[in-house]
Design an enzyme around this catalytic site. Structure first.
Site, mmCIF file in Angstrom:
data_model
loop_
_atom_site.group_PDB
_atom_site.id
_atom_site.type_symbol
_atom_site.label_atom_id
_atom_site.label_comp_id
_atom_site.label_asym_id
_atom_site.label_seq_id
_atom_site.Cartn_x
_atom_site.Cartn_y
_atom_site.Cartn_z
ATOM 1 N N ARG A 70 0.824 -1.215 0.000
ATOM 2 C CA ARG A 70 0.000 0.000 0.000
ATOM 3 C C ARG A 70 0.857 1.264 0.000
ATOM 4 N NH1 ARG A 70 -3.412 -3.329 2.712
ATOM 5 N NH2 ARG A 70 -2.765 -2.849 4.822
ATOM 6 N N TYR A 74 0.242 4.526 -2.303
ATOM 7 C CA TYR A 74 0.120 5.908 -1.819
ATOM 8 C C TYR A 74 1.141 6.813 -2.516
ATOM 9 C CZ TYR A 74 -2.514 3.623 1.931
ATOM 10 O OH TYR A 74 -3.414 2.857 2.628
ATOM 11 N N TYR A 96 -12.618 10.722 0.634
ATOM 12 C CA TYR A 96 -13.840 10.508 1.418
ATOM 13 C C TYR A 96 -13.569 10.754 2.906
ATOM 14 C CZ TYR A 96 -12.432 5.879 3.148
ATOM 15 O OH TYR A 96 -11.797 4.849 3.791
ATOM 16 N N HIS A 98 -12.903 12.721 6.250
ATOM 17 C CA HIS A 98 -11.989 13.850 6.450
ATOM 18 C C HIS A 98 -10.694 13.486 5.721
ATOM 19 C CE1 HIS A 98 -9.172 16.559 8.265
ATOM 20 N NE2 HIS A 98 -10.080 17.096 9.071
ATOM 21 N N GLN A 170 -9.789 0.655 10.992
ATOM 22 C CA GLN A 170 -9.232 -0.388 10.114
ATOM 23 C C GLN A 170 -9.192 -1.741 10.829
ATOM 24 O OE1 GLN A 170 -7.024 2.010 6.728
ATOM 25 N NE2 GLN A 170 -5.564 1.206 8.185
HETATM 26 C C1 LIG Z 1 -8.083 4.785 5.650
HETATM 27 S S1 LIG Z 1 -9.252 5.131 6.882
HETATM 28 C C2 LIG Z 1 -10.053 6.522 6.196
HETATM 29 C C3 LIG Z 1 -10.879 7.317 7.173
HETATM 30 C C4 LIG Z 1 -11.483 8.556 6.541
HETATM 31 N N1 LIG Z 1 -10.454 9.485 6.144
HETATM 32 C C5 LIG Z 1 -12.458 9.277 7.471
HETATM 33 O O1 LIG Z 1 -12.276 10.473 7.698
HETATM 34 O O2 LIG Z 1 -13.402 8.660 7.951
HETATM 35 C C6 LIG Z 1 -10.345 3.796 6.656
HETATM 36 C C7 LIG Z 1 -11.051 3.438 7.944
HETATM 37 O O3 LIG Z 1 -12.000 4.449 8.254
HETATM 38 C C8 LIG Z 1 -13.133 3.871 8.845
HETATM 39 N N2 LIG Z 1 -14.269 4.026 7.927
HETATM 40 C C9 LIG Z 1 -14.250 4.306 6.626
HETATM 41 N N3 LIG Z 1 -15.499 4.335 6.127
HETATM 42 C C10 LIG Z 1 -16.313 4.062 7.162
HETATM 43 C C11 LIG Z 1 -17.705 3.928 7.305
HETATM 44 N N4 LIG Z 1 -18.534 4.069 6.248
HETATM 45 N N5 LIG Z 1 -18.199 3.643 8.518
HETATM 46 C C12 LIG Z 1 -17.392 3.477 9.588
HETATM 47 N N6 LIG Z 1 -16.068 3.584 9.519
HETATM 48 C C13 LIG Z 1 -15.534 3.865 8.312
HETATM 49 C C14 LIG Z 1 -12.838 2.376 9.012
HETATM 50 O O4 LIG Z 1 -12.227 2.181 10.271
HETATM 51 C C15 LIG Z 1 -11.861 2.162 7.880
HETATM 52 O O5 LIG Z 1 -11.091 0.996 8.056
#
Ligand SMILES: C[S@@+](CC[C@H](N)C(=O)[O-])C[C@H]1O[C@@H](n2cnc3c(N)ncnc32)[C@H](O)[C@@H]1O
Length: 266
Positions: A70, A74, A96, A98, A170
């Site tokens: 990964r 990136y 998506y 923040h 995650q």
């Molecule tokens: C790489 S991070 C990105 C987070 C993203 N930047 C945010 O602000 O929510 C990915 C993690 O965010 C969380 N996540 C992303 N989408 C989600 C959702 N629809 N519902 C709950 N948690 C979510 C999960 O823990 C996922 O493994």
């Protein structure tokens, strides 16, 4: 050399079209090129209606059958974004949630763009965590909260505070150290359960949370016992909430210095 290129990383929120700020939407509409990492084809199509040059960054992730770290994905995403900044375009990177929460691409791209002398900034967005507090009706200020990336929580000596809410992001790749796989397995999750069991009983109720990506969908809010985690259904969008197991502990030393007692706290 003219440095008229710029980079703005915006957050699109999680729920299609409705969780983006007015400012971020305007940046997308006025950009020369928009790079995007959004939850699904609906969000991608929505972006394409706002700007005629929207390029998905999804293709930089490992494709079926390919083994790819990964970090390489990136790096390639950052380079794709920066190449257009260097071409003096007004570039927007729409990520998506923040754009800077548990997400490194925006941070790296902004840092490099600034090092190269370009204007670069981040606009906040509505994160998974913001949706979680809303959907679960929890004010994290009530007892405080901690957030960790699940694998980092396992690999390093983080100390959860059992009087606060603990979020593990995650969870769907917990314990995956190669950065090449997109799933975890029950053995790794069992290790996490045993780790958490130092602070939480095995029958402690934890919550699997998934915010909806479409306005017609409902959040997934599934309570399970901690010990059921290894068999739970997890995906790339699951976040684990471990609620507090103990009451807040009064710090009598500090209260004494302040000249107050526990009764004064109400
Ligand atoms: C790489 S991070 C990105 C987070 C993203 N930047 C945010 O602000 O929510 C990915 C993690 O965010 C969380 N996540 C992303 N989408 C989600 C959702 N629809 N519902 C709950 N948690 C979510 C999960 O823990 C996922 O493994």
């Amino acid at each position: 050399m003219s440095n008229s290129g710029s980079l703005i990383c915006v957050g699109t929120g999680l729920n299609l079209a409705g969780q983006i700020s007015v400012l971020s939407k305007s940046y997308i509409e006025h950009a020369d090129v928009v790079f995007a990492l959004v939850p699904d084809g609906f969000a991608q199509t929505w972006l394409e209606r706002l700007n005629k040059d929207v390029r998905s960054l999804q293709g930089y992730y490992a494709q079926p059958g390919e083994i790819k770290n990964r970090r390489d994905s990136y790096e390639q995403m950052v380079e794709a974004v920066l190449s257009e900044v260097r071409a003096n375009k007004r570039v927007v990177c729409a990520l998506y949630g923040h754009p800077g929460v548990f997400a490194c691409v925006g941070h790296i791209a902004i840092k490099r763009a600034r090092q190269l002398g370009y204007r670069a900034k981040m606009e906040p967005g509505i994160s998974a965590e913001a949706c979680l507090w809303a959907d679960l009706g929890i004010d994290p200020g009530y007892s405080g909260h901690q957030s960790f990336e699940a694998s980092q929580f396992m690999f390093y000596g983080h100390q959860p505070d059992p009087t606060t809410h603990l979020l593990l992001w995650q969870i769907g790749i917990a314990g995956e150290h190669t950065l090449t796989e997109f799933v975890t397995n029950s053995e790794r999750l069992q290790v996490l359960v045993e780790l958490l069991n130092q602070w939480y009983p095995l029958d402690h109720q934890v919550v699997l949370y998934e915010a909806p990506n479409l306005p017609i969908d409902k959040p997934r809010i599934e309570s399970i016992e901690l010990q059921q985690l290894p068999e739970a259904q997890l995906s790339s969008i699951t976040t684990l909430l471990v609620p507090p197991v103990q009451r807040l502990q009064v710090n009598h030393q500090v209260l004494a210095k302040l000249g107050i007692t526990e009764a004064d706290l109400g």
